[in-house]
Design an enzyme around this catalytic site. Structure first.
Site, PDB file in Angstrom:
ATOM      1  CG  PHE A  39      -4.091   4.975   3.437  1.00 25.65           C
ATOM      2  CD1 PHE A  39      -4.589   3.940   4.211  1.00 25.65           C
ATOM      3  CD2 PHE A  39      -4.262   6.280   3.881  1.00 25.65           C
ATOM      4  CE1 PHE A  39      -5.234   4.187   5.418  1.00 25.65           C
ATOM      5  CE2 PHE A  39      -4.895   6.542   5.079  1.00 25.65           C
ATOM      6  CZ  PHE A  39      -5.386   5.500   5.844  1.00 25.65           C
ATOM      7  CB  VAL A  61      -0.909   0.026   1.256  1.00 23.01           C
ATOM      8  CG1 VAL A  61      -1.775   1.270   1.286  1.00 23.01           C
ATOM      9  CG2 VAL A  61      -1.745  -1.233   1.336  1.00 23.01           C
ATOM     10  CB  CYS A  62       2.140   3.662  -2.060  1.00 22.10           C
ATOM     11  SG  CYS A  62       1.263   3.747  -3.636  1.00 22.10           S
ATOM     12  CE1 TYR A  63       1.706   9.586   1.741  1.00 28.58           C
ATOM     13  CE2 TYR A  63       3.471   8.727   0.359  1.00 28.58           C
ATOM     14  CZ  TYR A  63       3.048   9.331   1.533  1.00 28.58           C
ATOM     15  OH  TYR A  63       3.971   9.671   2.494  1.00 28.58           O
TER      16      TYR A  63
END
EC number: 2.8.1.1
Length: 109
Positions: free
Chosen positions: A96, A67-69
């Site tokens: 996210f 998961v990243c931005y």
């Protein structure tokens, strides 16, 4: 051209996996402050300082969700992790930020 070593994962599938208690490793590669302000429950923060712990602790055959931005840099990280021997690697589409909008009740601090 080689095929990506990871797969894309949509938020609905991740929610189902979490609801079903599917064994998985969930890693969040955002900066530590962003992670501390909110993350998917059960995820662990992953950066250069903690990647060794991931290698020591996470089973290589278990699903690994990155998961990243916004779902972009997680693709590079997922590809790299697949190259390190993890066999089921996923990048969360939308990251996210999309998860937080769609599942605000599923955000931990």
């Amino acid at each position: 051209m080689s095929q990506a070593a990871f797969e894309h994962l949509d938020h609905a599938t991740l929610e189902t996996w979490l609801d079903d208690g599917q064994p998985l490793t969930l890693v969040d590669i955002r900066d530590p402050v962003s992670y501390a302000q909110g993350h998917i429950p059960g995820s662990r923060h992953l950066d250069n300082a903690t990647v060794g712990d991931l290698f020591d602790e996470a089973p290589r055959e278990r699903a690994l969700v990155v998961v990243c931005y916004h779902g972009h840099s997680s693709q590079q990280a997922a590809d790299w992790l697949a190259g390190q021997g993890f066999t089921q690697v996923y990048s969360l589409d939308g990251g996210f930020s999309d998860w937080q909008i769609r599942h605000p009740h599923r955000v931990a601090q």
